[in-house]
Write a protein that holds these residues in place. Structure first.
Motif, mmCIF file in Angstrom:
data_model
loop_
_atom_site.group_PDB
_atom_site.id
_atom_site.type_symbol
_atom_site.label_atom_id
_atom_site.label_comp_id
_atom_site.label_asym_id
_atom_site.label_seq_id
_atom_site.Cartn_x
_atom_site.Cartn_y
_atom_site.Cartn_z
ATOM 1 N N ASN A 20 7.888 0.272 5.671
ATOM 2 C CA ASN A 20 8.926 -0.436 4.922
ATOM 3 C C ASN A 20 10.264 0.290 4.876
ATOM 4 O O ASN A 20 11.306 -0.347 4.728
ATOM 5 C CB ASN A 20 8.460 -0.683 3.479
ATOM 6 N N GLU A 22 0.036 -6.109 6.554
ATOM 7 C CA GLU A 22 1.425 -6.283 6.966
ATOM 8 C C GLU A 22 1.728 -7.762 7.152
ATOM 9 O O GLU A 22 0.935 -8.512 7.727
ATOM 10 C CB GLU A 22 1.684 -5.541 8.281
ATOM 11 N N ARG A 23 2.881 -8.187 6.629
ATOM 12 C CA ARG A 23 3.324 -9.571 6.796
ATOM 13 C C ARG A 23 4.829 -9.575 7.016
ATOM 14 O O ARG A 23 5.588 -9.040 6.201
ATOM 15 C CB ARG A 23 2.980 -10.410 5.562
ATOM 16 N N ASP A 24 5.246 -10.148 8.140
ATOM 17 C CA ASP A 24 6.669 -10.264 8.467
ATOM 18 C C ASP A 24 7.372 -8.915 8.435
ATOM 19 O O ASP A 24 8.492 -8.783 7.923
ATOM 20 C CB ASP A 24 7.369 -11.240 7.512
ATOM 21 N N GLY A 25 6.697 -7.894 8.960
ATOM 22 C CA GLY A 25 7.300 -6.577 9.035
ATOM 23 C C GLY A 25 7.307 -5.781 7.748
ATOM 24 O O GLY A 25 7.892 -4.697 7.689
ATOM 25 N N TRP A 51 4.891 -4.006 4.772
ATOM 26 C CA TRP A 51 3.534 -3.580 4.424
ATOM 27 C C TRP A 51 3.326 -3.728 2.929
ATOM 28 O O TRP A 51 4.117 -3.239 2.122
ATOM 29 C CB TRP A 51 3.288 -2.131 4.835
ATOM 30 N N HIS A 52 2.251 -4.403 2.557
ATOM 31 C CA HIS A 52 1.895 -4.618 1.157
ATOM 32 C C HIS A 52 0.695 -3.738 0.825
ATOM 33 O O HIS A 52 -0.372 -3.880 1.421
ATOM 34 C CB HIS A 52 1.562 -6.087 0.909
ATOM 35 N N ARG A 65 14.618 -7.754 1.006
ATOM 36 C CA ARG A 65 13.507 -6.931 0.502
ATOM 37 C C ARG A 65 13.306 -7.128 -1.000
ATOM 38 O O ARG A 65 12.173 -7.168 -1.485
ATOM 39 C CB ARG A 65 13.756 -5.456 0.823
ATOM 40 N N VAL A 117 11.359 -10.217 -1.478
ATOM 41 C CA VAL A 117 9.930 -9.990 -1.255
ATOM 42 C C VAL A 117 9.300 -9.336 -2.482
ATOM 43 O O VAL A 117 8.214 -9.733 -2.940
ATOM 44 C CB VAL A 117 9.709 -9.117 -0.004
#
Length: 440
Positions: free
Chosen positions: A186, A213-216, A218-219, A331, A334
């Motif tokens: 991230n 990881e989603r759409d670049g 990281w969760h 960001r 998100v």
């Protein structure tokens, strides 16, 4: 520092699995979820078997502009005493903002948010850590957190920030290698460089967890298997130092016992690989890091500057306020959606009747509610406030939730007393009229 060995995060959902799992030397339990006078039977059985239990705090907010709350510190100290814990742990994060330092209403994040790596924030954090250390009966270790965004104009790298914190306070470090991976994806930060800057001898133990990881982005979900890159960072760390303890965290989407045992085995294999390839004679974490205290602490002006900055950021994330200058708007979007989603999930656990009553309307309704209505208390208060919102939205013949208003009202009454007063002008006029008549 005592050697902890290999452990797993104790959660009620997997309590039986943890008790049966072979080779578990210790467990970690979320401090805020424990009642000292009524500890879960599972934890009591583990304690009788000699398994170490470490309380892990999530709500202290050591990185916030305010000094640590004495009541929260007392609760953490009490849990350490009841569990006979060798240490307690918390996070390098802020979880609320506002109040006196920011001269603004107090907002709750319901989540761990990153502090700016600036000299001001470091001064505040160091003083807050010292206050906590003085109030706790056992050593304190603090954890690096995962972040979806960066603060503008940061002055230190993560490794430098952590090194100075340990150097100035003598606090121990809980290094989460999954969070190092998160910050790599991230924020473009090199985990090896961060490890190279750390005071390795200050490490108390290590966290390992999974994510996606989603759409670049990281969760750090703690709800997915540990990925290979996280295990590689653990191997790198183990090649530099033998950590006193390593622990697997899992908070959601719990797998069966065999899968959890397999993840623990993968952690042990990553540690063994690192030790086999490591340089001999590295720092011994059994010897505590020697601090060199310096600085007079954070003054009120420093706390006010930090408080205003944190409040502006949190208001953008949870109250629909404008994004502060210098932040990445995408960001922060998100992060805002992640915070609202977490609130919806936790409220559904705290008040499971609400999703049942509202059915498929629950989640979209809660997310719409959360966009402009920040938490001002804990999740139980949040559930009551959302129910009040539903009652207001269900008032009148065209109300959005008219069909379930009676059920929500009964739920609200059972938990909060009388039905919340209507905000409609007609209802306010009726109340005012009654007050006038009663005074005559």
């Amino acid at each position: 520092m005592m050697r902890l060995g290999t452990g797993i995060g104790w959660r009620p959902e997997i309590a039986d699995v943890v008790e049966r799992m072979p080779g578990i030397d210790w467990v970690e339990a979320v401090s805020e979820n424990l009642c000292p006078g009524h500890l879960p039977d599972s934890l009591l059985r583990l304690r009788r078997r000699g398994v170490t239990v470490v309380p892990h705090g999530v709500s202290l907010g050591l990185g916030g502009a305010e000094r640590p709350d004495a009541g929260r510190l007392a609760a953490l100290a009490e849990r350490a005493g009841v569990l006979g814990a060798p240490l307690v742990t918390e996070h390098i994060a802020f979880v609320r903002a506002g109040g006196a330092p920011a001269a603004s209403p107090l907002l709750e994040a319901g989540h761990l948010l990153p502090v700016p790596r600036t000299r001001d924030a470091l001064d505040v954090l160091c003083e807050n850590v010292r206050i906590a250390q003085d109030a706790l009966p056992v050593p304190l270790a603090v954890e690096n957190i995962a972040a979806l965004f960066s603060w503008p104009d940061e002055e230190l790298t993560e490794g430098q920030f952590l090194y100075e914190l340990a150097d100035r306070t003598g606090v121990r470090l809980l290094i989460d290698v999954a969070n190092l991976h998160t910050n790599h994806v991230n924020r473009g930060e090199d985990p090896a460089e961060a490890l190279g800057e750390l005071p390795l001898e200050a490490i108390a133990y290590v966290h390992v967890a999974g994510g996606f990881e989603r759409d670049g982005v990281w969760h750090d979900s703690h709800a997915h298997p540990v990925p290979r890159p996280v295990l590689d960072i653990l191997t790198d760390l183990a090649s530099r130092v033998a950590p006193p303890g390593v622990l697997l965290e899992r908070d959601e989407n719990f797998p069966g016992g065999e899968e959890l045992a397999g993840e623990v085995a993968s952690i042990r294999a990553a540690l063994a690989e690192g030790r086999a390839g490591g340089a001999p004679g590295g720092p011994d974490p059994a010897e505590p890091h020697r601090s060199v205290p310096r600085g007079a602490g954070a003054g009120d002006a420093v706390r006010q500057r930090l408080g205003r900055a944190q409040h502006a950021l949190l208001a953008a994330l949870v109250a629909g306020a404008p994004v502060p200058e210098g932040f990445d708007r995408a960001r922060l979007g998100v992060q805002a959606r992640a915070l609202a989603g977490k609130r919806a999930d936790v409220v559904a656990k705290v008040a499971p009747e609400l999703p049942v009553i509202l059915g498929p309307r629950y989640r979209p309704a809660f997310l719409a509610y959360a966009r402009t209505r920040p938490m001002t208390g804990g999740y139980r208060r949040d559930a009551l406030d959302f129910a009040e919102h539903v009652l207001r939205a269900g008032a009148g013949p065209e109300g959005t939730f008219r069909d379930v208003r009676r059920e929500v009202r009964e739920w609200w009454r059972e938990r909060s007393g009388p039905v919340p007063r209507s905000a409609r002008p007609g209802a306010r006029l009726a109340r005012a009229t009654r007050r006038v008549l009663l005074r005559r």
